[in-house]
Design a protein around this motif. Structure first.
Motif, PDB file in Angstrom:
ATOM      1  N   ARG A 120      19.843  58.796 -14.859  1.00 34.19           N
ATOM      2  CA  ARG A 120      20.343  59.721 -15.863  1.00 34.19           C
ATOM      3  C   ARG A 120      19.673  59.483 -17.204  1.00 34.19           C
ATOM      4  NH1 ARG A 120      22.339  64.098 -14.854  1.00 34.19           N
ATOM      5  NH2 ARG A 120      23.761  64.040 -16.612  1.00 34.19           N
ATOM      6  N   ASN A 121      18.373  59.343 -17.201  1.00 34.12           N
ATOM      7  CA  ASN A 121      17.621  59.095 -18.438  1.00 34.12           C
ATOM      8  C   ASN A 121      17.406  60.424 -19.159  1.00 34.12           C
ATOM      9  OD1 ASN A 121      16.065  58.010 -20.448  1.00 34.12           O
ATOM     10  ND2 ASN A 121      14.319  57.529 -19.149  1.00 34.12           N
ATOM     11  N   VAL A 122      18.513  61.010 -19.637  1.00 34.74           N
ATOM     12  CA  VAL A 122      18.482  62.358 -20.190  1.00 34.74           C
ATOM     13  C   VAL A 122      17.589  62.450 -21.420  1.00 34.74           C
ATOM     14  CG1 VAL A 122      19.890  64.173 -21.231  1.00 34.74           C
ATOM     15  CG2 VAL A 122      20.755  62.895 -19.276  1.00 34.74           C
ATOM     16  N   ASN A 123      17.552  61.397 -22.227  1.00 38.99           N
ATOM     17  CA  ASN A 123      16.777  61.441 -23.463  1.00 38.99           C
ATOM     18  C   ASN A 123      15.318  61.047 -23.264  1.00 38.99           C
ATOM     19  OD1 ASN A 123      17.800  62.455 -25.893  1.00 38.99           O
ATOM     20  ND2 ASN A 123      17.398  60.532 -26.943  1.00 38.99           N
ATOM     21  N   ALA A 124      14.926  60.808 -22.004  1.00 40.26           N
ATOM     22  CA  ALA A 124      13.528  60.543 -21.648  1.00 40.26           C
ATOM     23  C   ALA A 124      12.942  59.371 -22.431  1.00 40.26           C
ATOM     24  CB  ALA A 124      12.675  61.789 -21.845  1.00 40.26           C
ATOM     25  N   LYS A 125      13.731  58.297 -22.568  1.00 38.75           N
ATOM     26  CA  LYS A 125      13.231  57.103 -23.247  1.00 38.75           C
ATOM     27  C   LYS A 125      12.661  56.132 -22.217  1.00 38.75           C
ATOM     28  CE  LYS A 125      16.245  57.155 -27.331  1.00 38.75           C
ATOM     29  NZ  LYS A 125      15.158  57.263 -28.305  1.00 38.75           N
ATOM     30  N   ILE A 126      11.467  55.602 -22.496  1.00 34.38           N
ATOM     31  CA  ILE A 126      10.843  54.597 -21.647  1.00 34.38           C
ATOM     32  C   ILE A 126      10.931  53.282 -22.408  1.00 34.38           C
ATOM     33  CG2 ILE A 126       8.766  53.934 -20.395  1.00 34.38           C
ATOM     34  CD1 ILE A 126       7.893  56.868 -20.610  1.00 34.38           C
ATOM     35  N   GLU A 181       5.406  68.683 -28.809  1.00 31.47           N
ATOM     36  CA  GLU A 181       6.414  67.626 -28.863  1.00 31.47           C
ATOM     37  C   GLU A 181       6.441  66.910 -27.513  1.00 31.47           C
ATOM     38  OE1 GLU A 181       9.423  65.115 -30.106  1.00 31.47           O
ATOM     39  OE2 GLU A 181       8.234  66.532 -31.297  1.00 31.47           O
ATOM     40  N   PRO A 182       6.222  65.577 -27.485  1.00 29.15           N
ATOM     41  CA  PRO A 182       6.177  64.871 -26.195  1.00 29.15           C
ATOM     42  C   PRO A 182       7.538  64.834 -25.514  1.00 29.15           C
ATOM     43  CG  PRO A 182       6.137  63.302 -28.007  1.00 29.15           C
ATOM     44  CD  PRO A 182       6.013  64.666 -28.624  1.00 29.15           C
ATOM     45  N   LEU A 183       7.503  64.809 -24.201  1.00 25.06           N
ATOM     46  CA  LEU A 183       8.739  64.703 -23.426  1.00 25.06           C
ATOM     47  C   LEU A 183       9.270  63.279 -23.429  1.00 25.06           C
ATOM     48  CD1 LEU A 183      10.918  65.647 -21.425  1.00 25.06           C
ATOM     49  CD2 LEU A 183       9.223  65.446 -19.594  1.00 25.06           C
ATOM     50  N   TYR A 184       8.371  62.310 -23.226  1.00 29.81           N
ATOM     51  CA  TYR A 184       8.789  60.914 -23.117  1.00 29.81           C
ATOM     52  C   TYR A 184       8.634  60.207 -24.456  1.00 29.81           C
ATOM     53  CZ  TYR A 184       7.973  62.206 -18.270  1.00 29.81           C
ATOM     54  OH  TYR A 184       7.991  62.857 -17.063  1.00 29.81           O
TER      55      TYR A 184
END
Length: 600
Positions: A27-33, A587-590
């Motif tokens: 559930r990495n909704v905010n696309a943070k790595i 705008e990047p996704l990750y």
């Protein structure tokens, strides 16, 4: 150490952002790595590495692992870390400026094991040339379905044997698996030359499939596990490079044995055993996959293997400790132990399901491209265009040469231009090449332009395939799954690949007979467009991220990924490339937190 790292990861990912607790990547909704070492104080990190060293017998390497952990924690800001030596910083800089300067043991492992993939390409082209003679010898030239079954024998049994990749890899490791499957690429291949009827030939090809199904899922995984993230795509591309080499050599072999006459097919099929011999002899000189050794708890051996494939002990310690921290998180997130449980989790766990869906569609897309039909039936296609037998083989050799040459650009573009971008660029262009080739068959038979145009468009199609979908499946499925599910994920992907490939190989002779070359080529052109559309929506970019960081990539929900492509990427592309607005910003996704990978 493990508990503290786990807590750090949990605290760093806000519940309202990723909607989960613990190491649930689904559930990495905010696309943070996120770097699992981010935010740990230096003294605590030193205590953690000391505990790690005490637990796994690296007491004399505490300083090395501490420096490695600092480098992993600060992949781009290492210059100001006083604990790192001048040599440490020198080699960290060279990872950017001299990415391909790596130990010979790494290149030896990649080259030798990928040589095994040449067997696959060589066999396809051996069957390609043999199709011109063995059906006549066995009296089955009018039974197009039976010819299709014989040709697709390796993929049919590969469909069944691919599931054995998980237990065989679990018990024998990567090297042992490659050796075992190599045996099936020698004896059944040679036996084809001595068959006296069509069902004997089919049995030999079915036995070949037992080894190939496991081999083609193991070699890319092995390559991905030993390669550094920055050039992993380029190194794993060697699998397809050697397949292309095998295809080219196979076409050359067809020409060499062509003059034998009606028995030529026996030599054309049996010659494909040659690449397996050096693999069987020298595979034991390669280092075992360090990630597999860590999975088995053999950390001392894993560190020695890492040292053989990295330039310094500090870099080996860095990669090993970073992987260890992520493995701890994976163990909490993916608890499956039995084969059946792990297979079920590929569908039930969202992070794994997204990897399965993306990897599965990429291998389906490769089959949709029509390349395997070209590999098996290019001689038949050129024969339909009006070529003589010799000219068919010569034209097919040109097809193999172009495939081999254009596999090289992928080595350099895979980790710069990116996996996804290469697919989106090449599929529409392959589609119009196939459509154009098909329409050329409508030209009058006596036209002097007919045959050259057909060959030209087929060659253009092949040139686009080489740096695009050609190497992509082996790269993608080898990196998309976490360590806990890498073998079973690769096995499932290969099963999907073999299922679709077998269906297309079985049906193409009948499709060609019913629709003719124009209809068949138009059908595959349409499949290329379907592949392009689905890739646009569901396949994420994976370039230059560590295998462990990809848990976060595939943690992004599919609907979030689709929404980004439609609402952000597509409008940007239209502004930038249709209206030539150079100031258009994407705008990047990750969003990266403490990692060295690229924004995407």
């Amino acid at each position: 150490m493990g508990q503290h790292d786990s807590d750090t990861l949990k605290d760093g990912l806000k519940i309202d952002e990723v909607e989960h607790t613990g190491a649930d990547y689904s559930r990495n909704v905010n696309a943070k790595i996120r770097n699992p070492l981010l935010g740990i104080e230096k003294e605590q990190l030193k205590a953690n590495t000391a505990a790690f060293c005490a637990q796994y017998g690296f007491v004399d390497k505490e300083d090395v692992f501490f420096r490695g952990a600092l480098a992993a924690q600060n992949p781009t800001d290492y210059e100001d870390i006083p604990e790192l030596t001048a040599d440490d910083k020198h080699y960290l800089r060279r990872e950017v400026t001299h990415r391909w300067h790596l130990p010979k043991d790494l290149y030896y492992s990649i080259a030798l094991c990928s040589l095994g993939s040449a067997i696959q390409g060589w066999d396809n082209t051996g069957a390609n040339g043999a199709n011109l003679s063995f059906p006549q010898e066995f009296g089955i030239e009018h039974n197009t379905w039976l010819v299709g079954v014989i040709n697709s024998g390796p993929t049919l049994f590969g469909l069944l044997s691919a599931w054995a990749a998980d237990p065989i890899n679990n018990y024998l490791g990567r090297r042992g698996t490659i050796f075992l499957t190599g045996l099936f690429c020698v004896f059944p291949v040679l036996a084809q030359a001595f068959t006296q009827n069509w069902w004997g030939l089919m049995i030999c090809r079915l036995f070949m499939g037992l080894g190939m199904g496991v081999k083609i899922s193991t070699i890319p995984v092995f390559s991905a596990e030993v390669a550094p993230a920055s050039i992993r795509g380029g190194l794993v591309t060697s699998f397809q490079l050697w397949v292309a080499f095998g295809i080219f050599v196979g076409f050359c072999s067809n020409l060499v044995f062509y003059r034998i006459g009606r028995l030529a097919w026996r030599f054309q099929l049996a010659a494909a055993f040659a690449p397996a011999i050096p693999v069987l002899i020298f595979v034991w000189m390669c280092p075992e996959s360090p990630r597999w050794l860590m999975k088995k708890g053999r950390y001392q051996e894993a560190f020695k293997a890492f040292c053989r494939i990295r330039n310094t002990e500090m870099q080996a310690a860095r990669d090993m400790y970073y992987a260890h921290c992520q493995v701890l998180e994976e163990r909490d997130a993916f608890a499956g132990v039995s084969l059946g449980r792990r297979a079920w989790e590929l569908i039930a766990v969202p992070r794994l399901r997204r990897a399965t869906l993306a990897s599965g569609w990429i291998v389906i897309s490769q089959q949709f491209s029509g390349i395997n039909i070209m590999s098996f039936y290019s001689s038949t296609i050129f024969s339909e265009a009006g070529y003589s037998t010799k000219d068919c083989l010569l034209a097919s050799m040109g097809f193999g040469l172009i495939m081999f040459i254009f596999a090289f650009p992928a080595v350099y573009t895979m980790d710069t231009y990116g996996r996804r971008n290469l697919l989106l660029l090449t599929f529409p262009n392959m589609a119009w090449c196939l459509l154009a080739a098909g329409l050329c068959f409508l030209m009058p038979t006596g036209s002097s332009a007919r045959v050259p145009l057909i060959a030209t468009f087929i060659y253009l199609f092949t040139a686009l395939y080489g740096p695009g979908i050609g190497p992509m499946p082996s790269i993608y499925f080898s990196e998309a799954f976490p360590t806990s599910h890498r073998e079973i994920g690769a096995a499932l992907t290969i099963c999907v690949n073999n299922s679709v490939g077998s269906a297309l190989s079985l049906t193409f002779p009948s499709l060609l007979a019913k629709l003719g070359p124009t209809g068949a080529f138009g059908f595959y052109a349409g499949l290329n467009i379907v592949a392009f559309i689905v890739i646009f929506f569901i396949v994420p970019e994976t370039k230059q991220h560590t295998l462990e960081e990809l848990d976060y990539i595939f943690g992004v929900p599919t609907r979030r990924h689709v929404a980004y492509q439609v609402r952000v990427w597509l409008p940007w592309w239209i502004k930038r490339y249709l209206f030539f607005q150079k100031n258009a910003k994407l705008e990047p996704l990750y969003h990266l937190e403490g990692t060295s990978g690229p924004h995407a």
